[in-house]
Design an enzyme around this catalytic site. Structure first.
Site, PDB file in Angstrom:
ATOM      1  CG  ASP A 168     -12.646  -8.980   1.280  1.00 14.18           C
ATOM      2  OD1 ASP A 168     -12.499  -8.025   0.495  1.00 14.18           O
ATOM      3  OD2 ASP A 168     -12.253  -8.950   2.465  1.00 14.18           O
TER       4      ASP A 168
ATOM      5  CG  ASN B 263      -0.554  -7.049  -1.628  1.00 13.02           C
ATOM      6  OD1 ASN B 263      -1.112  -7.599  -2.558  1.00 13.02           O
ATOM      7  ND2 ASN B 263      -1.036  -7.044  -0.386  1.00 13.02           N
TER       8      ASN B 263
ATOM      9  CD  GLU C 263      -2.872  -1.363   2.291  1.00 12.22           C
ATOM     10  OE1 GLU C 263      -2.780  -0.555   3.228  1.00 12.22           O
ATOM     11  OE2 GLU C 263      -3.729  -2.273   2.241  1.00 12.22           O
TER      12      GLU C 263
ATOM     13  CG  HIS D 202      -9.670  -5.843   0.326  1.00 12.92           C
ATOM     14  ND1 HIS D 202      -9.991  -6.987   1.029  1.00 12.92           N
ATOM     15  CD2 HIS D 202      -8.356  -5.619   0.558  1.00 12.92           C
ATOM     16  CE1 HIS D 202      -8.910  -7.425   1.662  1.00 12.92           C
ATOM     17  NE2 HIS D 202      -7.901  -6.618   1.387  1.00 12.92           N
TER      18      HIS D 202
ATOM     19  CD  GLU E 240      -4.547  -8.112   1.409  1.00 11.28           C
ATOM     20  OE1 GLU E 240      -5.417  -7.365   1.892  1.00 11.28           O
ATOM     21  OE2 GLU E 240      -3.326  -7.935   1.595  1.00 11.28           O
TER      22      GLU E 240
HETATM   23  C1  XIL Z   1      -6.499  -6.711   7.920  1.00  5.98           C
HETATM   24  C2  XIL Z   1      -6.863  -7.879   8.780  1.00  5.98           C
HETATM   25  O1  XIL Z   1      -7.751  -8.696   8.075  1.00  5.98           O
HETATM   26  C3  XIL Z   1      -7.490  -7.443  10.065  1.00  5.98           C
HETATM   27  O2  XIL Z   1      -7.678  -8.538  10.932  1.00  5.98           O
HETATM   28  C4  XIL Z   1      -6.603  -6.411  10.743  1.00  5.98           C
HETATM   29  O3  XIL Z   1      -7.255  -5.915  11.884  1.00  5.98           O
HETATM   30  C5  XIL Z   1      -6.293  -5.269   9.800  1.00  5.98           C
HETATM   31  O4  XIL Z   1      -5.705  -5.794   8.631  1.00  5.98           O
HETATM   32  N1  XIL Z   1      -4.945  -4.887   3.412  1.00  5.98           N
HETATM   33  C6  XIL Z   1      -3.985  -5.731   3.901  1.00  5.98           C
HETATM   34  C7  XIL Z   1      -4.308  -6.643   5.010  1.00  5.98           C
HETATM   35  O5  XIL Z   1      -2.892  -5.795   3.306  1.00  5.98           O
HETATM   36  O6  XIL Z   1      -3.189  -6.897   5.810  1.00  5.98           O
HETATM   37  C8  XIL Z   1      -5.431  -6.145   5.851  1.00  5.98           C
HETATM   38  O7  XIL Z   1      -5.776  -7.135   6.823  1.00  5.98           O
HETATM   39  C9  XIL Z   1      -6.606  -5.785   4.990  1.00  5.98           C
HETATM   40  C10 XIL Z   1      -6.247  -4.705   3.993  1.00  5.98           C
END
Ligand code: XIL
Length: 561
Positions: A275, A209, A168, A245, A273
């Site tokens: 979802d 990432n 990020e 996401h 990641e």
């Molecule tokens: C999130 C986790 O899922 C949570 O449990 C935690 O509280 C915060 O982080 N981007 C990322 C992940 O790279 O590491 C994050 O994970 C979600 C967003």
């Protein structure tokens, strides 16, 4: 779902699930949770085609929830530690490393044959304040960062296949995030981190990432440009992680193209990641939409050979980070709160099982109206906004007057072979891998340029002289000699001191700004190679009357004698 299922080939997901819920040998009424949830889990289908399906795993749930652990072990052939490998977990204070959570995760993943994605080495978030507020100098922070990378990536170098080295680093507009690393070290922290990770674990694939870089936009452009720069400098970068996401119904239509462009740089891509969050409570139709979205993301990755796999950010909706982070939203994963597989699970199973979806019947959405640019006598450039599709658009066809005039897998093309001075209307149609086609887009109408391009002039020569100068006026004579034969000619030059044409002869004269254009008279357009023609004009000047320094004949510059 629009898609027709082939029930002969396999039971639907829910029945797969139920059939696996078997009673114990004693016939006791208790329903035992089987150690293998599905007869043919996602992991089997993924592995058989060399594809990785991962899940983010929280160590707490692995330790305390056997359903979670069972699904993690059986349904997935890859995984990522959801939190326990982050900086705040492994080095909560300077020099004090706590490996307890990370080791437990790594043991679990290794024992279950997972491809392990290390997450994450350098990130502004979940970063202990001894780093973010440490007031380190640039070289001190580089040391701190390199030590951390060395310790973590070094410890797990036998186990980790991919590292999310930096996470990020850009904002939505493509500018640098003002993290402590960027503010203290500058953008070189990324190259430093990648080099340090490569030293600590030379075999790992090293990634950048981020979220909201799933389609082509300012932020993914920033990664594209950075990746090019890093590769040009020989920095060890192997891949780009698209977090994905996503919001229900919003898979970017150009996701596959975005993946492809990174792969074309020589990188690999992973969906890291995934979802798909829904406004709660989730309706049946929203869950169907979510299934489409999952299907589309998996297909976008599977369609590009450099896309190595998809990781979902959790297993059950019950533990997802989404409700804690996005107000009023939830239900983003493949299993519901009670570990029932959702329509999204079936969709993913379907994609991994059948590969190319030959029975897909859903057509792509209609592409946007094309816009035309660079209209020439024989060609035109067209571009349009992409279609979306449940399995991904494979091709766009451009039509004009009922005939196909171009095809492309991208959203722009150049149509060639057109006739000059002719009106054309272009429309675009999208198709997917199963051959379903969209409606034709609205048309764009263009008229091609007049095709009469002046003939080339060879090595032309021009001589210019100003004669008969009086107060503020003069007469100019120009001799033009083309080096090859021409039928029709046009001479252009610029007056250097604001001279102004009043009249001309032996040609058709005009002036626009300082530029003078003279084209042949009807009787002197045809010239053999080396044959000269003389033309003349009267003009005014303001006291200075320098000669024009360059002349062009039919667009080619001439020597001035
Ligand atoms: C999130 C986790 O899922 C949570 O449990 C935690 O509280 C915060 O982080 N981007 C990322 C992940 O790279 O590491 C994050 O994970 C979600 C967003």
């Amino acid at each position: 779902m629009a898609r027709n299922r082939d029930h002969r080939a396999k039971p639907a997901g829910t029945r797969r699930w139920l059939s696996a819920l078997i009673a114990t040998a004693t016939g006791a009424a208790t329903l035992m949770i089987p150690s293998t949830a599905h007869a043919d889990p996602l992991a089997d289908h993924a592995s058989s085609q060399g594809f990785e399906i991962g899940a983010a795993l929280a160590v707490d749930h692995l330790n305390n929830d056997s359903q979670f652990a069972n699904l993690a072990a059986t349904e997935f052939n890859a995984s990522t530690a959801e939190n326990t490998m982050k900086w705040e977990s492994v080095q909560p204070s300077q020099g004090n490393f706590d490996w307890s959570g990370a080791d437990q995760y790594i043991d679990f993943a290794r024992n279950n044959g997972h491809a392990i994605r290390g997450h994450t080495l350098v990130w502004h978030s979940q970063l202990p304040s001894w780093v973010s507020n440490g007031n380190f100098s640039s070289s001190e922070l580089t040391n701190v960062m390199e030590n951390h990378i060395d310790a973590v990536a070094g410890r797990y170098s036998n186990d980790v296949k991919y590292w999310d080295v930096a996470n990020e680093i850009f904002l939505g507009d493509g500018s640098w995030r003002q993290s402590v690393f960027y503010q203290t070290i500058g953008e070189d922290f990324v190259a430093q981190a990648l080099r340090a990770a490569n030293e600590a674990d030379p075999d790992a694939k090293l990634y950048l990432n981020d979220y909201s870089i799933d389609g082509i936009n300012a932020k993914s452009d920033a990664y594209y440009n950075l990746a090019q720069d890093l590769l040009a400098q020989g920095v060890p970068l192997d891949g780009i992680g698209l977090q994905a996401h996503l919001i229900n119904g919003q898979v970017p239509g150009d996701m596959q193209q975005n993946i492809q462009r990174f792969v074309d740089l020589g990188l690999e891509v992973a969906i890291t990641e995934l979802d798909v969050r829904i406004d709660m409570p989730a309706s049946d139709s929203e869950l169907q939409q979510q299934a489409q979205d999952y299907r589309e993301v998996f297909n976008n990755c599977l369609a590009v050979s450099g896309c190595v796999g998809v990781t979902v950010w959790g297993i059950t909706d019950q533990y997802s980070w989404v409700p804690d982070t996005f107000d009023g939203q939830g239900a983003p994963l493949l299993f519901d709160n009670n570990y029932n597989p959702k329509p999204a699970y079936d969709a993913v199973h379907d994609v991994l099982d059948s590969g190319t979806n030959p029975d897909d019947t859903q057509a792509p959405t209609t592409p946007g109206q094309p816009s035309a640019s660079n209209v020439g006598a024989n060609s035109v450039d067209l571009s349009w906004s992409p279609s979306s599709d449940n399995v991904g658009v494979t091709e766009y066809a451009v039509y004009s007057g009922g005939s196909q005039v171009a095809t492309t897998s991208s959203t722009s093309t150049t149509v060639t072979g057109l006739n000059p001075n002719t009106q054309y209307t272009f429309q675009v149609q999208a198709s997917d891998a199963a051959g379903n086609t969209s409606s034709l887009s609205p048309g764009v109408t263009v008229t091609t340029e007049d095709g009469s391009t002046p003939p080339p002039t060879g090595d032309c020569e021009v001589s210019y002289n100003a004669a008969n100068e009086w107060n503020n006026g003069f007469t100019g004579n120009i001799e033009i000699t083309p080096g090859s034969s021409v039928s029709g000619w046009e001479l252009q030059f610029d007056f250097p001191n604001g001279q102004q044409l009043t009249n001309g002869w032996s040609g058709d004269w005009s002036q626009s700004g300082s530029t003078v254009t003279v084209t042949n008279a009807p009787w002197n357009g045809n010239l053999a190679a080396g044959q000269s023609v003389s033309v003349g004009f009267n003009a005014s000047h303001n006291g200075t009357n320098d000669e024009p320094s360059s002349f062009s004949l039919n667009g080619e510059s001439c020597t001035v004698s």
